[in-house]
Scaffold this active site. Sequence first.
Site, PDB file in Angstrom:
ATOM      1  N   ASN A 117       0.814  -1.212   0.000  1.00  0.00           N
ATOM      2  CA  ASN A 117       0.000   0.000   0.000  1.00  0.00           C
ATOM      3  C   ASN A 117       0.849   1.265   0.000  1.00  0.00           C
ATOM      4  O   ASN A 117       0.326   2.373   0.141  1.00  0.00           O
ATOM      5  CB  ASN A 117      -0.942   0.022   1.213  1.00  0.00           C
ATOM      6  CG  ASN A 117      -2.095  -0.955   1.063  1.00  0.00           C
ATOM      7  OD1 ASN A 117      -2.613  -1.144  -0.041  1.00  0.00           O
ATOM      8  ND2 ASN A 117      -2.491  -1.579   2.154  1.00  0.00           N
ATOM      9  N   HIS A 150       2.897   2.402   2.190  1.00  0.00           N
ATOM     10  CA  HIS A 150       3.091   3.070   3.479  1.00  0.00           C
ATOM     11  C   HIS A 150       3.653   2.051   4.463  1.00  0.00           C
ATOM     12  O   HIS A 150       3.706   0.844   4.178  1.00  0.00           O
ATOM     13  CB  HIS A 150       1.791   3.710   3.986  1.00  0.00           C
ATOM     14  CG  HIS A 150       0.679   2.743   4.238  1.00  0.00           C
ATOM     15  ND1 HIS A 150      -0.632   3.118   4.359  1.00  0.00           N
ATOM     16  CD2 HIS A 150       0.675   1.385   4.406  1.00  0.00           C
ATOM     17  CE1 HIS A 150      -1.394   2.075   4.574  1.00  0.00           C
ATOM     18  NE2 HIS A 150      -0.631   1.010   4.618  1.00  0.00           N
ATOM     19  N   CYS A 172       2.046   6.512   7.422  1.00  0.00           N
ATOM     20  CA  CYS A 172       3.407   7.039   7.449  1.00  0.00           C
ATOM     21  C   CYS A 172       4.169   6.509   6.242  1.00  0.00           C
ATOM     22  O   CYS A 172       4.058   5.334   5.891  1.00  0.00           O
ATOM     23  CB  CYS A 172       4.097   6.628   8.748  1.00  0.00           C
ATOM     24  SG  CYS A 172       5.820   7.125   8.868  1.00  0.00           S
TER      25      CYS A 172
END
Length: 379
Positions: A292, A294, A329
Amino acid sequence: MSIYNWQITMLKHLAASRHLKGIPVPISTLPSSTSETTITCRGINSLTDTGRNEPNFALSSGLQSNLNSAQPSQKEAIGKMGLEHFNLKPTKQPEKNVDNLFEGRLLQGGLVFQQNFLIRVSELDSFGKASIRALINILQESVFNHFKYAGILSDDFSSTPEMKKRNMTWVVSRMQIVVDSYPSWSDVIQVKTWTCVSGRNGMRRDWIVSDFNTGETLLRAVCVYVMMNKRTRKLCKFIDEVKEETKGIFMDTADPIINDNEDGRKLRDLDVETADIVHTGLLPKWSDLDFNQHVNHVTYIDWLLESVPHWILESKKLSSITLEFRKECGMNTALQSICTVAKDGSTKNEAVELEHTICLEKQSHILLRGRTLWMPKRA
């Protein structure tokens, strides 16, 4: 000594019966006329494409010609004779097990997925037990296998076909894990998992992990997923097309395997100024990113543990963990892990409760809130 005489001398030396560290070496049968046996070692060939000299060795002997002309049964007899000489027996191939121990299964019409996993050496912690990271990775593996066995996993691994069309994927919103006992190396654990709708736009998944041999419950976990658009990076609705596509594995309703009475308290944000421990300088690595694009939720647990006092890590075991993910993040982000002792179990027989926050170093953005409970290792 001529080259020819040197060849004959070496052959006789090699054919002599001798022992190596008490292990008899079989005598190779030479042809009746040693004059027919030649070993030629041609010189260095011309330079190869790589610019290096490559030696070319050629073997021509009556023994080789006899072996080549032997029937398959004769070659097999020669091989077996060599093994018997060393008191070795051919390894018996294991019979194929139709019911594979580690093959996944769909139970209750596909609503429940079951699979066994072997604990490997690489999954152990410093105390020789399966790490919490390894166990959560196994839980994550079972999720994808459930979708795969049900035939609704797309080729990008993170969504169903209908979700892929719309650039949608599942992301973890909240996770709660209760560990009763940690498995050891070579233990076989059995994972059962099922899912149902959570609220209007979420999916809740439950797991129960047990010892395959004894049936003892080792771990229980509950996780809530929400849907995110991979292009806009914003949360989106659980649309009817996806609901229709996944209805074969969604239970209508199910009580969570971990109820709120065990730990349903709200998580709070910690402040750097009042926290007991602040671990700074955490930097996401390229290997921390998942499909994904992240940081995978398992990495957050590694960051969380960085702020746990060493005396707790050495004398206590992680008994439960509750996590709430606030923001995703990516790379090039400096983070800090903040920890506060909520319940001080100063003696060996008392539990310790910690509160956690992971946030950006120079900003107030909270990425994760959490709480962990640490029990005495003997308990």
